[in-house]
Design a protein around this motif. Structure first.
Motif, PDB file in Angstrom:
ATOM      1  N   VAL A   1     -11.366   6.753   2.236  1.00 44.63           N
ATOM      2  CA  VAL A   1     -10.837   5.469   1.771  1.00 44.63           C
ATOM      3  C   VAL A   1     -12.014   4.519   1.573  1.00 44.63           C
ATOM      4  CG1 VAL A   1      -9.279   3.555   2.262  1.00 44.63           C
ATOM      5  CG2 VAL A   1      -8.702   5.859   3.044  1.00 44.63           C
ATOM      6  N   THR A   2     -12.234   4.085   0.351  1.00 45.82           N
ATOM      7  CA  THR A   2     -13.362   3.208   0.055  1.00 45.82           C
ATOM      8  C   THR A   2     -12.852   1.891  -0.516  1.00 45.82           C
ATOM      9  OG1 THR A   2     -13.690   3.900  -2.243  1.00 45.82           O
ATOM     10  CG2 THR A   2     -14.688   5.256  -0.528  1.00 45.82           C
ATOM     11  N   GLY A   3     -13.706   0.903  -0.482  1.00 50.40           N
ATOM     12  CA  GLY A   3     -13.325  -0.391  -1.034  1.00 50.40           C
ATOM     13  C   GLY A   3     -14.221  -1.477  -0.497  1.00 50.40           C
TER      14      GLY A   3
ATOM     15  N   LEU B   1      -9.560   1.689  -2.604  1.00 49.23           N
ATOM     16  CA  LEU B   1      -8.517   0.735  -2.227  1.00 49.23           C
ATOM     17  C   LEU B   1      -8.692  -0.539  -3.038  1.00 49.23           C
ATOM     18  CD1 LEU B   1      -6.239   1.041  -0.223  1.00 49.23           C
ATOM     19  CD2 LEU B   1      -7.592  -0.176   1.470  1.00 49.23           C
TER      20      LEU B   1
ATOM     21  N   ASP C   1     -14.268   5.784  11.132  1.00 49.32           N
ATOM     22  CA  ASP C   1     -14.151   4.447  10.535  1.00 49.32           C
ATOM     23  C   ASP C   1     -15.537   3.859  10.256  1.00 49.32           C
ATOM     24  OD1 ASP C   1     -12.747   2.272   9.631  1.00 49.32           O
ATOM     25  OD2 ASP C   1     -12.375   1.423  11.610  1.00 49.32           O
TER      26      ASP C   1
ATOM     27  N   ASP D   1      -0.866   4.123  -1.903  1.00 49.59           N
ATOM     28  CA  ASP D   1      -2.060   4.610  -1.199  1.00 49.59           C
ATOM     29  C   ASP D   1      -1.673   5.460   0.008  1.00 49.59           C
ATOM     30  OD1 ASP D   1      -3.916   3.212  -2.892  1.00 49.59           O
ATOM     31  OD2 ASP D   1      -3.348   1.377  -1.872  1.00 49.59           O
TER      32      ASP D   1
ATOM     33  N   ARG E   1     -17.408   1.446   3.143  1.00 48.79           N
ATOM     34  CA  ARG E   1     -17.637   0.506   2.044  1.00 48.79           C
ATOM     35  C   ARG E   1     -18.373   1.178   0.891  1.00 48.79           C
ATOM     36  NH1 ARG E   1     -19.275  -5.024   5.395  1.00 48.79           N
ATOM     37  NH2 ARG E   1     -17.535  -4.899   6.840  1.00 48.79           N
TER      38      ARG E   1
ATOM     39  N   THR F   1     -13.241   6.086   6.437  1.00 52.91           N
ATOM     40  CA  THR F   1     -13.271   4.826   5.707  1.00 52.91           C
ATOM     41  C   THR F   1     -14.727   4.401   5.548  1.00 52.91           C
ATOM     42  OG1 THR F   1     -13.244   3.248   7.551  1.00 52.91           O
ATOM     43  CG2 THR F   1     -11.124   4.172   6.862  1.00 52.91           C
TER      44      THR F   1
ATOM     45  N   ARG G   1       0.816  -1.213   0.000  1.00 53.79           N
ATOM     46  CA  ARG G   1       0.000   0.000   0.000  1.00 53.79           C
ATOM     47  C   ARG G   1       0.853   1.268   0.000  1.00 53.79           C
ATOM     48  NH1 ARG G   1      -4.663  -2.235  -1.640  1.00 53.79           N
ATOM     49  NH2 ARG G   1      -5.719  -3.522  -0.076  1.00 53.79           N
TER      50      ARG G   1
ATOM     51  N   LYS H   1      -9.337  -1.335   4.591  1.00 52.83           N
ATOM     52  CA  LYS H   1      -9.485   0.123   4.699  1.00 52.83           C
ATOM     53  C   LYS H   1      -9.083   0.623   6.084  1.00 52.83           C
ATOM     54  CE  LYS H   1     -13.826  -0.335   3.660  1.00 52.83           C
ATOM     55  NZ  LYS H   1     -13.840  -1.780   3.358  1.00 52.83           N
ATOM     56  N   THR H   2      -9.610  -0.045   7.119  1.00 52.83           N
ATOM     57  CA  THR H   2      -9.293   0.390   8.481  1.00 52.83           C
ATOM     58  C   THR H   2      -7.810   0.227   8.766  1.00 52.83           C
ATOM     59  OG1 THR H   2     -11.514  -0.156   9.265  1.00 52.83           O
ATOM     60  CG2 THR H   2      -9.780  -0.031  10.914  1.00 52.83           C
TER      61      THR H   2
END
Length: 897
Positions: free
Chosen positions: A327-329, A456, A414, A309, A439, A437, A306, A335-336
């Motif tokens: 931060v998405t994914g 991410l 988060d 990132d 989803r 962060t 990473r 992510k966390t």
């Protein structure tokens, strides 16, 4: 402290039982066990017959209860008298147990707890209490019934257990080892969620373990439950543990012994609640805590890769005036871990503290923290006393922003659900950095707050192998590098899945990586293998699904029926039964939640683990979705073939009685149609098998024959299995038209791949099947393909007969496309057998028929044939002109239609 030289071992701290020299004594029915429990609880004192009767039968004893009691006493004596120093004796109109000191687990437990208050030299209180707690084996007084007297005794024992557990936690806190109590505190807290002294001990233990986020969540959950069920706020011990957590101070053990009940409001709290808002407003707030808050959970262990990132997060934090990164994914992508790792690495950049809140978007019951609660946490972390926290959300928000004004702090939010949840927690002035962060993509924050999105990605195979190395070491990975890389691929590049696989390997040091990889290849057990003690890939995906809007949730359920891993809006509409526009919106919602990945415009990919999770929920899907999907693919493929081969005759119609699907896609030209066939090849071939397996053979063979434009261009790409599957379905139907088309196409594929005996077996039967089906164009094509195979097998004469027969039959069809095809093949045969003049005549007639079509490829083939005939006739200039015209039309493809 174990047994002290005695033989008998009475056990009450779990199922009631008795052992002699480690062999269990058969005590008999529950009432006899209850009698033994009463005698052990009395600790040598006599128990009267009336009390025994009450314990065994409550208020409805049998008529001859005393006789029954005596029977049980007599039986118990018989079982125990054989043991040294053990008996049931009669004393003072009652019965007493005579046994050696320490022969009951309850007696040993109480002795260990007593000694822990003043431990002997060389012993620590925590050691003695750990040994005492280790004697508990489950629910006390198990297997003896539940009369009120027995239940009350069990409750008293449970209270002794909890008090000892809290003393154990306090002893560990005192020596800086509070995290060691977690294993015992967690299950006890689950059983007693309103016991504040126990929850306070667990909060401190979580704090010791650097699990601040879990501690905050536990406090908030308890706070809500106390308010809902008892109408009170947390008491002093729990509030103090929580405040120490928020201020980032080392956790301290409670200074006072646990009270008999922590459930009533203290006078101080009652007085604070009684003060009017005006009175509270006149009070000056307490000065902020001198220590900046540091609420981060513990740093992720073994973080790898990473680099890019992390650099992007750093760039945003250093260049933006009010930095906000999202931060998405997908679930499990890390992510966390990325956010927390970055926060630890840059903690020195935030001298005024680091705030952290787990917004827990995935909680199914919406029990994540409320915005006001998070604001209160943050304000208390900066030293604002509880009595000065505004009850109104807007006022709390204003005070929060005023508190952060002029500070350089990091706010890490988060697991955010959406932009609405995040906005009240954003600082109002520059200087603070915010890292979120989620989803979901939180595009609203981009629009309103200039957030920088950081999608991410899944780890590349090489980086996935590095994750494995951090858990199981270099040696095992280097011993099986290929298996390690395959594991990374099978885990979809998700760090969570990789760590779960690695944890399974670490727990089984003799298990080869190859064996683990082979287990994951089996789709039926992959999700179960990627599951740990308290987390798993399936669980994280379930939380994402639970947050979907209704249409997206419906579509995700239906994805269990999808035949492939990619789909577009048309397939989504067919699967779900939603209108096309709603299906497109549902797909976008799934992409926003990272449950599918948008590969190109209107084309989405579902990764393997997500697909497997969807299939694990197939029992909730509408089974009719599969039939709708298959009809959609057939209809769309027919439209693609019509656009790719505009002069060809349709291979089939929709089956009788099948509802007309929604309008098929419209293709602008041949290139677009062929691109669709290429993109959908995997889905279309899988649809053939799915249709046959689901009992829809009439769809299976039709979808298969629609692949012919792709097959003739990619004939060596392994088409035999799907065509054979479709032929089996057609044969079962007894449909000569379906069999003719499939045998003709399959035979030609086998011919081109050098399997002539098998090809001739199919092709020799195809013309007669077409005749039976009253399909003259299909008969022409079958004869042409048979001729090609015969020629490859060396039977030139037989090939010529079939080609002439095909040309004569085509001449009377009034179908230029089919006749041009037959003439081309007859012309090619004439050339090969030394008859260039006949070849030229047939080729020119074919050109006349093809000129009205949009088939440039067919014209190019015919022009090349005419050119070769002219060259053989010595007419070189005309031959060159033909070849020039053919070249201008493009490179001819394979010579089959």
């Amino acid at each position: 402290m174990g047994q002290v030289g005695h033989v008998m071992d009475f056990r009450l701290l779990g199922p009631v039982s008795a052992f002699s020299a480690q062999a269990e004594i058969p005590l008999g029915p529950p009432k006899r066990r209850a009698l033994l429990a009463l005698l052990v609880l009395a600790d040598g004192a006599p128990v009267g017959a009336e009390r025994i009767t009450e314990a065994l039968w409550d208020d409805r004893p049998p008529t001859h209860a005393r006789t029954v009691v005596y029977g049980h006493v007599s039986a118990l004596r018989g079982l125990l008298r054989a043991e040294r120093d053990t008996d049931v004796v009669t004393r003072d109109s009652g019965y007493a147990l005579r046994a050696a000191p320490g022969s009951a687990d309850l007696w040993r437990f109480r002795e260990l707890v007593r000694r822990s208050a003043a431990p002997p030299p060389g012993k620590q209180p925590a050691e003695l209490l750990r040994e005492a707690l280790g004697l508990w084996r489950g629910p006390v007084l198990g297997g003896v019934g539940d009369t009120p007297l027995i239940t009350a005794a069990a409750d008293r024992l449970v209270e002794e257990h909890l008090a000892a557990l809290e003393q154990f936690a306090a002893a560990l806190h005192a020596c800086g080892r509070g995290a060691e109590a977690l294993a015992l505190l967690w299950p006890a807290a689950e059983l007693h969620p309103l016991r504040e002294s126990l929850i306070a001990a667990l909060v401190r233990a979580l704090h010791h373990a650097d699990r601040q986020a879990d501690a905050v969540a536990l406090y908030r959950r308890t706070q809500r439950r106390l308010a809902r069920e008892l109408g009170v706020d947390p008491g002093t011990a729990l509030a103090e543990a929580y405040l120490a957590l928020l201020r980032g101070r080392p956790p301290q053990p409670s200074q006072s012994a646990p009270q008999a009940s922590q459930y009533r409001q203290s006078p101080q709290r009652a007085a604070a609640a009684a003060r009017t808002p005006a009175a509270r407003a006149r009070e000056a707030p307490a000065p902020p805590s001198p220590a900046p808050p540091f609420l981060l959970p513990r740093a992720p262990a073994g973080f790898v890769s990473r680099t890019d990132d992390l650099a992007r997060l750093t760039g945003t934090a250093r260049t933006d005036r009010a930095p906000l990164s999202v931060v998405t994914g997908p679930a499990g992508v890390g992510k966390t871990s990325l956010a927390v790792h970055w926060a630890y690495a840059h903690a020195a950049d935030f001298p005024d503290g680091i705030l952290y809140a787990d917004l827990r978007a995935g909680e199914p019951d919406g029990s994540g923290p409320q915005t006001t609660g998070v604001l209160h946490d943050f304000l208390q972390a900066f030293g604002v006393p509880e009595e000065h926290l505004p009850a109104e959300a807007r006022a709390a928000e204003n005070l929060y922003r005023a508190t952060l004004a002029g500070r350089r702090a990091l706010v890490l939010l988060d697991n955010a659900r959406d932009s609405v949840q995040v906005r009240p927690l954003l600082p109002g002035t520059p200087g603070c950095t915010v890292l979120v962060t989620s989803r979901n993509r939180l595009e609203g924050l981009v629009a309103t707050d200039c957030a920088r999105l950081l999608p991410l990605r899944r780890l590349a195979p090489a980086d996935g192998v590095r994750v494995l190395r951090t858990v199981i070491g270099d040696g095992r990975v280097e011993a099986e590098p290929a298996a390690a890389e395959e594991l990374s691929v099978l885990c979809d590049g998700l760090p969570l899945a990789l760590r779960l696989a690695a944890a399974r390997l670490a727990a089984r040091p003799r298990l080869p990586l190859r064996a683990m990889a082979d287990g994951l290849v089996d789709e039926h057990q992959r999700l179960s293998l990627l599951c740990g003690e308290d987390l798993g890939v399936g669980a994280t995906l379930r939380m994402s699904v639970q947050q979907l809007p209704p249409d997206a949730a419906l579509l995700f359920r239906q994805l269990a029926l999808h035949v492939g891993s990619e789909l577009d809006a048309g397939a989504a509409a067919a699967l779900s039964g939603l209108p096309p526009l709603a299906a497109r919106g549902a797909l976008e919602d799934l992409a926003t939640a990272h449950l599918v990945e948008e590969r190109t415009s209107d084309r989405y990919l579902m990764h393997d683990l997500t697909r497997l999770y969807a299939r694990s929920c197939a029992d909730r899907a509408d089974a009719g979705g599969l039939h709708r999907l298959l009809v959609h693919y057939l209809s769309a493929a027919r439209a693609a073939v019509a656009a790719a081969e505009p002069g060809s005759q349709p291979c089939c119609t929709l089956p009788a009685g099948v509802p007309t699907p929604s309008p098929p896609p419209v293709f602008a030209d041949r290139a677009e149609a062929m691109a669709w066939l290429v993109a959908e090849r995997a889905n279309l071939t899988a649809a053939v098998a799915a249709a046959a397996d689901a009992g829809h053979p009439e769809l299976a063979w039709r979808i298969a024959v629609q692949l012919w434009p792709l097959i003739v261009r990619q004939v060596h790409d392994g088409w035999e299995p799907v065509l054979q599957h479709a032929l089996t379905a057609a044969t079962g139907l007894g449909d000569p038209d379906a069999q003719s088309r499939l045998r003709s196409l399959l035979g030609w594929v086998l011919t081109e791949n050098g399997q002539l005996p098998a090809a001739l077996e199919h092709l020799s039967r195809a013309p007669d099947l077409a005749l039976r089906a009253a399909d003259p164009p299909g008969q022409v094509i079958a004869l042409v393909n048979w001729a090609i195979a015969l020629e490859r097998a060396g039977d030139t004469a037989g090939a010529g007969v079939r080609r002439e027969q095909a040309a004569r039959l085509a001449q009377g069809l009034d179908h230029p496309h089919t006749e041009a095809l037959a003439l081309y093949h007859l012309a090619a045969h004439c050339l090969a057998t030394g008859r260039p003049d006949e070849a030229l005549a047939h080729g020119r007639r074919g050109l006349e028929l093809a000129s009205g079509e949009q088939s440039e490829e067919r014209q190019a083939l015919l022009l090349e044939t005419c050119g070769e005939a002219l060259r053989a006739l010595g007419r070189g200039e005309e031959a060159r002109r033909c070849r020039t015209r053919a070249a201008a039309l493009g490179q001819p493809r394979s010579r089959h239609e």
